[in-house]
Write a protein that holds these residues in place. Sequence first.
Motif, PDB file in Angstrom:
ATOM      1  N   ILE A   5      -0.888   0.020   5.029  1.00 34.57           N
ATOM      2  CA  ILE A   5      -2.063   0.756   4.504  1.00 34.57           C
ATOM      3  C   ILE A   5      -1.604   1.311   3.145  1.00 34.57           C
ATOM      4  CG2 ILE A   5      -3.023   2.879   4.770  1.00 34.57           C
ATOM      5  CD1 ILE A   5      -3.264   2.369   7.845  1.00 34.57           C
ATOM      6  N   ALA A   6      -0.263   1.558   2.988  1.00 33.91           N
ATOM      7  CA  ALA A   6       0.490   2.197   1.815  1.00 33.91           C
ATOM      8  C   ALA A   6       0.254   0.806   0.735  1.00 33.91           C
ATOM      9  CB  ALA A   6       1.884   2.621   1.934  1.00 33.91           C
ATOM     10  N   GLY A   7       0.593  -0.244   1.187  1.00 31.92           N
ATOM     11  CA  GLY A   7       0.490  -1.359   0.337  1.00 31.92           C
ATOM     12  C   GLY A   7      -1.044  -1.333  -0.348  1.00 31.92           C
ATOM     13  N   ILE A   8      -1.987  -1.379   0.863  1.00 31.47           N
ATOM     14  CA  ILE A   8      -3.492  -1.568   0.337  1.00 31.47           C
ATOM     15  C   ILE A   8      -3.827  -0.361  -0.538  1.00 31.47           C
ATOM     16  CG2 ILE A   8      -5.607  -1.525   1.203  1.00 31.47           C
ATOM     17  CD1 ILE A   8      -4.847  -2.773   3.794  1.00 31.47           C
ATOM     18  N   ALA A   9      -3.367   0.673  -0.352  1.00 27.41           N
ATOM     19  CA  ALA A   9      -3.787   1.747  -1.251  1.00 27.41           C
ATOM     20  C   ALA A   9      -3.035   1.655  -2.748  1.00 27.41           C
ATOM     21  CB  ALA A   9      -2.999   3.160  -0.699  1.00 27.41           C
ATOM     22  N   VAL A  10      -1.821   1.086  -2.644  1.00 28.84           N
ATOM     23  CA  VAL A  10      -1.233   0.961  -4.130  1.00 28.84           C
ATOM     24  C   VAL A  10      -2.000  -0.182  -4.903  1.00 28.84           C
ATOM     25  CG1 VAL A  10       1.053   0.087  -5.315  1.00 28.84           C
ATOM     26  CG2 VAL A  10       1.241   1.783  -3.624  1.00 28.84           C
ATOM     27  N   GLY A  11      -2.187  -1.213  -4.047  1.00 31.37           N
ATOM     28  CA  GLY A  11      -2.874  -2.295  -4.822  1.00 31.37           C
ATOM     29  C   GLY A  11      -4.466  -1.907  -5.283  1.00 31.37           C
TER      30      GLY A  11
END
Length: 62
Positions: A5-11
Amino acid sequence: MSTSIAGIAVGAVLAVAILVFGFWGFLLVALFMAIGLLVGRFLDGKLDPRGLANALSGKRTS
Protein backbone atom coordinates in the motif's frame (compact mmCIF):
# COMPACT_ATOMS: atom_id res chain seq x y z
CA MET A 1 0.20 0.10 6.46
CA SER A 2 1.71 -2.68 4.37
CA THR A 3 4.63 -2.06 2.07
CA SER A 4 2.43 -2.76 -0.96
CA ILE A 5 0.00 0.00 0.00
CA ALA A 6 2.87 2.35 0.76
CA GLY A 7 4.39 1.61 -2.66
CA ILE A 8 1.07 2.29 -4.38
CA ALA A 9 0.74 5.60 -2.49
CA VAL A 10 4.26 6.68 -3.44
CA GLY A 11 3.63 5.76 -7.07
CA ALA A 12 0.37 7.71 -7.10
CA VAL A 13 2.00 10.80 -5.61
CA LEU A 14 4.85 10.69 -8.12
CA ALA A 15 2.44 10.15 -11.03
CA VAL A 16 0.39 13.18 -10.00
CA ALA A 17 3.57 15.21 -9.54
CA ILE A 18 4.82 14.49 -13.06
CA LEU A 19 1.41 15.26 -14.56
CA VAL A 20 0.97 18.52 -12.65
CA PHE A 21 4.52 19.88 -12.32
CA GLY A 22 6.42 18.31 -15.20
CA PHE A 23 9.74 16.50 -15.06
CA TRP A 24 11.65 18.91 -12.80
CA GLY A 25 8.74 19.16 -10.38
CA PHE A 26 8.63 15.36 -10.34
CA LEU A 27 12.32 15.22 -9.40
CA LEU A 28 11.82 17.82 -6.69
CA VAL A 29 8.89 15.89 -5.20
CA ALA A 30 10.92 12.65 -5.29
CA LEU A 31 13.84 14.41 -3.57
CA PHE A 32 11.61 15.75 -0.79
CA MET A 33 10.04 12.33 -0.34
CA ALA A 34 13.51 10.81 0.09
CA ILE A 35 14.47 13.51 2.59
CA GLY A 36 11.23 12.88 4.48
CA LEU A 37 12.00 9.16 4.55
CA LEU A 38 15.45 9.78 6.03
CA VAL A 39 14.11 12.20 8.65
CA GLY A 40 11.33 9.79 9.60
CA ARG A 41 13.70 6.84 9.96
CA PHE A 42 16.05 9.00 12.04
CA LEU A 43 13.23 10.07 14.36
CA ASP A 44 12.08 6.46 14.71
CA GLY A 45 15.61 5.46 15.69
CA LYS A 46 16.05 3.16 12.67
CA LEU A 47 18.80 5.22 11.06
CA ASP A 48 22.30 5.81 12.41
CA PRO A 49 23.57 9.13 11.01
CA ARG A 50 27.23 8.28 11.67
CA GLY A 51 26.89 4.91 9.95
CA LEU A 52 25.22 6.57 6.97
CA ALA A 53 27.93 9.24 6.75
CA ASN A 54 30.65 6.60 6.92
CA ALA A 55 28.99 4.52 4.22
CA LEU A 56 28.57 7.54 1.92
CA SER A 57 32.18 8.67 2.44
CA GLY A 58 33.53 5.19 1.68
CA LYS A 59 34.95 4.54 5.13
CA ARG A 60 32.62 1.62 5.67
CA THR A 61 30.24 -0.45 3.60
CA SER A 62 26.57 -0.50 4.37
